[in-house]
Scaffold this motif. Structure first.
Motif, PDB file in Angstrom:
ATOM      1  N   ARG A  18       0.797  -1.227   0.000  1.00  0.00           N
ATOM      2  CA  ARG A  18       0.000   0.000   0.000  1.00  0.00           C
ATOM      3  C   ARG A  18       0.827   1.273   0.000  1.00  0.00           C
ATOM      4  O   ARG A  18       0.430   2.285  -0.568  1.00  0.00           O
ATOM      5  N   GLU A  19       2.001   1.214   0.641  1.00  0.00           N
ATOM      6  CA  GLU A  19       2.826   2.414   0.689  1.00  0.00           C
ATOM      7  C   GLU A  19       3.437   2.751  -0.666  1.00  0.00           C
ATOM      8  O   GLU A  19       4.034   3.818  -0.840  1.00  0.00           O
ATOM      9  N   MET A  20       3.249   1.864  -1.652  1.00  0.00           N
ATOM     10  CA  MET A  20       3.771   2.110  -2.994  1.00  0.00           C
ATOM     11  C   MET A  20       2.783   2.869  -3.865  1.00  0.00           C
ATOM     12  O   MET A  20       3.074   3.191  -5.019  1.00  0.00           O
ATOM     13  N   ILE A  21       1.603   3.160  -3.335  1.00  0.00           N
ATOM     14  CA  ILE A  21       0.586   3.927  -4.064  1.00  0.00           C
ATOM     15  C   ILE A  21       0.472   5.314  -3.446  1.00  0.00           C
ATOM     16  O   ILE A  21       0.341   5.455  -2.227  1.00  0.00           O
ATOM     17  N   THR A  22       0.534   6.333  -4.295  1.00  0.00           N
ATOM     18  CA  THR A  22       0.343   7.712  -3.846  1.00  0.00           C
ATOM     19  C   THR A  22      -0.887   8.292  -4.535  1.00  0.00           C
ATOM     20  O   THR A  22      -0.992   8.259  -5.769  1.00  0.00           O
ATOM     21  N   ILE A  23      -1.820   8.797  -3.752  1.00  0.00           N
ATOM     22  CA  ILE A  23      -3.025   9.441  -4.267  1.00  0.00           C
ATOM     23  C   ILE A  23      -2.763  10.944  -4.348  1.00  0.00           C
ATOM     24  O   ILE A  23      -2.447  11.581  -3.339  1.00  0.00           O
ATOM     25  N   GLU A  24      -2.863  11.502  -5.550  1.00  0.00           N
ATOM     26  CA  GLU A  24      -2.611  12.932  -5.752  1.00  0.00           C
ATOM     27  C   GLU A  24      -3.926  13.703  -5.787  1.00  0.00           C
ATOM     28  O   GLU A  24      -4.847  13.355  -6.528  1.00  0.00           O
ATOM     29  N   LEU A  31      -1.711  22.282   5.659  1.00  0.00           N
ATOM     30  CA  LEU A  31      -0.584  21.355   5.728  1.00  0.00           C
ATOM     31  C   LEU A  31      -0.418  20.809   7.135  1.00  0.00           C
ATOM     32  O   LEU A  31       0.044  19.687   7.337  1.00  0.00           O
ATOM     33  N   LYS A  32      -0.783  21.620   8.101  1.00  0.00           N
ATOM     34  CA  LYS A  32      -0.718  21.181   9.500  1.00  0.00           C
ATOM     35  C   LYS A  32      -1.941  20.335   9.857  1.00  0.00           C
ATOM     36  O   LYS A  32      -1.842  19.383  10.639  1.00  0.00           O
ATOM     37  N   ARG A  33      -3.070  20.664   9.256  1.00  0.00           N
ATOM     38  CA  ARG A  33      -4.332  20.008   9.605  1.00  0.00           C
ATOM     39  C   ARG A  33      -4.508  18.669   8.903  1.00  0.00           C
ATOM     40  O   ARG A  33      -4.969  17.694   9.507  1.00  0.00           O
ATOM     41  N   PHE A  34      -4.143  18.605   7.615  1.00  0.00           N
ATOM     42  CA  PHE A  34      -4.394  17.408   6.826  1.00  0.00           C
ATOM     43  C   PHE A  34      -3.228  16.421   6.910  1.00  0.00           C
ATOM     44  O   PHE A  34      -2.085  16.805   7.066  1.00  0.00           O
ATOM     45  N   SER A  35      -3.549  15.135   6.733  1.00  0.00           N
ATOM     46  CA  SER A  35      -2.529  14.088   6.729  1.00  0.00           C
ATOM     47  C   SER A  35      -2.005  13.907   5.309  1.00  0.00           C
ATOM     48  O   SER A  35      -2.634  13.226   4.490  1.00  0.00           O
ATOM     49  N   VAL A  36      -0.887  14.553   4.981  1.00  0.00           N
ATOM     50  CA  VAL A  36      -0.294  14.421   3.650  1.00  0.00           C
ATOM     51  C   VAL A  36       1.169  14.007   3.788  1.00  0.00           C
ATOM     52  O   VAL A  36       1.790  14.196   4.838  1.00  0.00           O
ATOM     53  N   ASP A  37       1.713  13.437   2.724  1.00  0.00           N
ATOM     54  CA  ASP A  37       3.094  12.951   2.725  1.00  0.00           C
ATOM     55  C   ASP A  37       4.010  13.749   1.806  1.00  0.00           C
ATOM     56  O   ASP A  37       5.222  13.731   1.981  1.00  0.00           O
ATOM     57  N   GLU A  38       3.406  14.448   0.825  1.00  0.00           N
ATOM     58  CA  GLU A  38       4.228  14.979  -0.263  1.00  0.00           C
ATOM     59  C   GLU A  38       3.614  16.252  -0.830  1.00  0.00           C
ATOM     60  O   GLU A  38       2.389  16.389  -0.886  1.00  0.00           O
ATOM     61  N   LEU A  39       4.474  17.178  -1.234  1.00  0.00           N
ATOM     62  CA  LEU A  39       4.048  18.374  -1.973  1.00  0.00           C
ATOM     63  C   LEU A  39       4.622  18.311  -3.378  1.00  0.00           C
ATOM     64  O   LEU A  39       5.789  17.968  -3.565  1.00  0.00           O
ATOM     65  N   SER A  73      -0.454  12.954  -1.791  1.00  0.00           N
ATOM     66  CA  SER A  73       0.355  14.047  -2.334  1.00  0.00           C
ATOM     67  C   SER A  73      -0.547  15.220  -2.682  1.00  0.00           C
ATOM     68  O   SER A  73      -1.670  15.033  -3.173  1.00  0.00           O
ATOM     69  N   VAL A  74      -0.067  16.444  -2.427  1.00  0.00           N
ATOM     70  CA  VAL A  74      -0.802  17.661  -2.796  1.00  0.00           C
ATOM     71  C   VAL A  74      -0.271  18.148  -4.137  1.00  0.00           C
ATOM     72  O   VAL A  74       0.878  18.579  -4.249  1.00  0.00           O
ATOM     73  N   ASP A  75      -1.107  18.049  -5.163  1.00  0.00           N
ATOM     74  CA  ASP A  75      -0.711  18.412  -6.522  1.00  0.00           C
ATOM     75  C   ASP A  75      -0.911  19.912  -6.749  1.00  0.00           C
ATOM     76  O   ASP A  75      -1.742  20.554  -6.096  1.00  0.00           O
ATOM     77  N   ASP A  76      -0.125  20.468  -7.687  1.00  0.00           N
ATOM     78  CA  ASP A  76      -0.240  21.889  -8.078  1.00  0.00           C
ATOM     79  C   ASP A  76      -0.084  22.824  -6.889  1.00  0.00           C
ATOM     80  O   ASP A  76      -0.773  23.851  -6.800  1.00  0.00           O
ATOM     81  N   PHE A  77       0.802  22.486  -5.964  1.00  0.00           N
ATOM     82  CA  PHE A  77       0.936  23.301  -4.756  1.00  0.00           C
ATOM     83  C   PHE A  77       1.319  24.741  -5.118  1.00  0.00           C
ATOM     84  O   PHE A  77       2.197  24.989  -5.922  1.00  0.00           O
ATOM     85  N   GLY A  78       0.626  25.678  -4.484  1.00  0.00           N
ATOM     86  CA  GLY A  78       0.917  27.085  -4.697  1.00  0.00           C
ATOM     87  C   GLY A  78       0.030  27.772  -5.706  1.00  0.00           C
ATOM     88  O   GLY A  78       0.088  28.991  -5.860  1.00  0.00           O
ATOM     89  N   THR A  79      -0.826  27.002  -6.410  1.00  0.00           N
ATOM     90  CA  THR A  79      -1.658  27.604  -7.454  1.00  0.00           C
ATOM     91  C   THR A  79      -3.116  27.731  -7.036  1.00  0.00           C
ATOM     92  O   THR A  79      -3.913  28.322  -7.761  1.00  0.00           O
ATOM     93  N   GLY A  80      -3.488  27.153  -5.896  1.00  0.00           N
ATOM     94  CA  GLY A  80      -4.879  27.206  -5.453  1.00  0.00           C
ATOM     95  C   GLY A  80      -5.058  28.165  -4.297  1.00  0.00           C
ATOM     96  O   GLY A  80      -4.656  29.323  -4.356  1.00  0.00           O
ATOM     97  N   TYR A  81      -5.627  27.667  -3.198  1.00  0.00           N
ATOM     98  CA  TYR A  81      -5.868  28.517  -2.040  1.00  0.00           C
ATOM     99  C   TYR A  81      -4.578  28.861  -1.303  1.00  0.00           C
ATOM    100  O   TYR A  81      -4.490  29.893  -0.650  1.00  0.00           O
ATOM    101  N   SER A  82      -3.588  27.965  -1.401  1.00  0.00           N
ATOM    102  CA  SER A  82      -2.287  28.184  -0.756  1.00  0.00           C
ATOM    103  C   SER A  82      -2.440  28.524   0.723  1.00  0.00           C
ATOM    104  O   SER A  82      -1.766  29.410   1.250  1.00  0.00           O
ATOM    105  N   SER A  83      -3.330  27.820   1.381  1.00  0.00           N
ATOM    106  CA  SER A  83      -3.528  28.019   2.817  1.00  0.00           C
ATOM    107  C   SER A  83      -2.582  27.095   3.570  1.00  0.00           C
ATOM    108  O   SER A  83      -2.754  25.882   3.563  1.00  0.00           O
TER     109      SER A  83
END
Length: 370
Positions: free
Chosen positions: A264-270, A312-320, A298-308
């Motif tokens: 499972r750790e080999m799959i990244t959901i963007e 990043l502190k609230r959500f469980s993410v692994d990658e930008l 993973s958070v895709d297109d970082f910096g182009t949306g709300y950029s809040s």
């Protein structure tokens, strides 16, 4: 006429319920009205009529601006509408953000009667929506051609799956420490006979709007084949808003992982940051479920949306993922270089992996390695 179409409001309505959706529509109408309170004063002169707003139906509104003497005034109204939506809307279940696409048609050049003006303003909105969230555009010949092309592509796309015209390609991900390919991102491409490869920017939004999203199972099965051939890599899969909001998505993902036996750790959901912030509470719950099953996020297109940064502190993410638009011109573009450096430093400080997408030049690679 300024036509307003709320972006992805149906998803909010489906997830929160129609009663909450109706309350949000009233709150949205109130905010648009507050913009027009300003415009009445800005546009008032003698006996001139003030602008007014009407709901056309569903999640669509129209602003009529009588006695328009300068098209820039319509631009100002559209800008103020979108700025007013920058603040979240409060509802019974918490808060959510709403964005809008806007288009305008001006009489007499764009139509001399109400029906034509509304039709052309709506076409301009469709054109604006294809260029991202919170966009505005005037009607033009280019808009008319674009809308006609979209309808043609939508028609062709409905049969593309049955005709085996949609293909998966894989973009390699290179580790800058080991100089090895450690993963791949699954990318959908449409090979339309007589046309060739259709730009993803044209057909992916149509696919998402119409629900024609190819299941992610094919990518996971390809990963199983690579692992069987002793290629120890990961695969990243983009998940659309329609898939992410589907109650059955987690169960389908779990079933595919069980049937393939992929680690499972080999799959990244963007997921894009815009998608995550549309309904922050629901997104948080879904992310927790994805992480609990062992997959990465993973958070895709970082910096182009709300950029809040708070998410990043609230959500469980692994990658930008740094959007490729920020890689343009580096290292010579000082602004983009500073942004990329800041994102990398911040992500590492938060213990997150970083992916820079669309690296095409040696100078970009060396900057990122440094």
């Amino acid at each position: 006429v300024v036509h307003i179409d709320l972006d992805r409001f149906k998803k909010i309505n489906d997830s929160l319920g129609q009663a909450t959706g109706d309350m949000l529509l009233k709150a949205i109408a109130h905010r648009i009205g507050s913009v027009l309170d300003w415009s009445e004063n800005a546009n008032a002169s003698g006996e001139r009529e003030a602008p007014f707003v009407a709901r056309l139906g569903g999640d669509e509104f129209a602003i009529v601006v009588p006695d328009l003497d300068n098209p820039d005034f319509a631009v100002e109204i559209a800008d103020r509408v979108n700025k007013s939506f920058a603040q979240p809307f409060i509802h019974a279940h918490g808060e959510c953000y709403v964005a809008a696409s806007l288009g305008a048609a001006v009489s007499p050049q764009d139509g001399a009667d109400a029906d034509t003006l509304l039709q052309h303003a709506s076409a301009a909105t469709v054109f604006a929506k294809q260029r991202g969230l919170r966009q505005f555009h005037f009607y033009s010949g280019e808009v008319s051609d674009h809308v006609s092309e979209r309808f043609m592509l939508e028609h062709e796309l409905h049969s593309a799956l049955q005709r085996d015209q949609l293909k998966l390609f894989y973009q390699p991900k290179l580790c800058l420490k080991s100089d090895r390919v450690v993963g791949a991102e699954a990318l959908m491409r449409w090979d339309l006979p007589g046309t060739g490869l259709v730009s993803p920017g044209k057909f992916i939004p149509i696919a998402e709007d119409t629900g024609l999203i190819v299941p992610i199972g094919e990518s996971i099965r390809q990963l199983r084949c690579w692992h069987d051939a002793n290629h120890d890599i990961t695969v990243s899969v983009n998940v659309s808003a329609i898939q992410f909001r589907d109650d059955a998505f987690i169960e389908q993902l779990e079933a595919i992982l069980l049937s393939t036996g992929v680690r499972r750790e080999m799959i990244t959901i963007e997921l894009t940051e815009t998608l995550l912030m549309e309904n922050a509470r629901e997104s948080e719950l879904m992310l927790n479920r994805i992480r609990e099953m062992g997959a990465r996020v993973s958070v895709d297109d970082f910096g182009t949306g709300y950029s809040s940064l708070s998410y990043l502190k609230r959500f469980s993410v692994d990658e930008l993922k740094i959007d490729r638009s920020f890689l343009n011109g580096i290292p010579h573009d000082k602004d983009n270089s500073a942004i990329v450096s800041a994102v990398i430093g911040m992500a590492h400080g938060l213990g997150l992996h970083v992916v820079a997408e669309g690296v095409e030049e040696e100078a970009q690679l060396q900057f990122l390695q440094h």
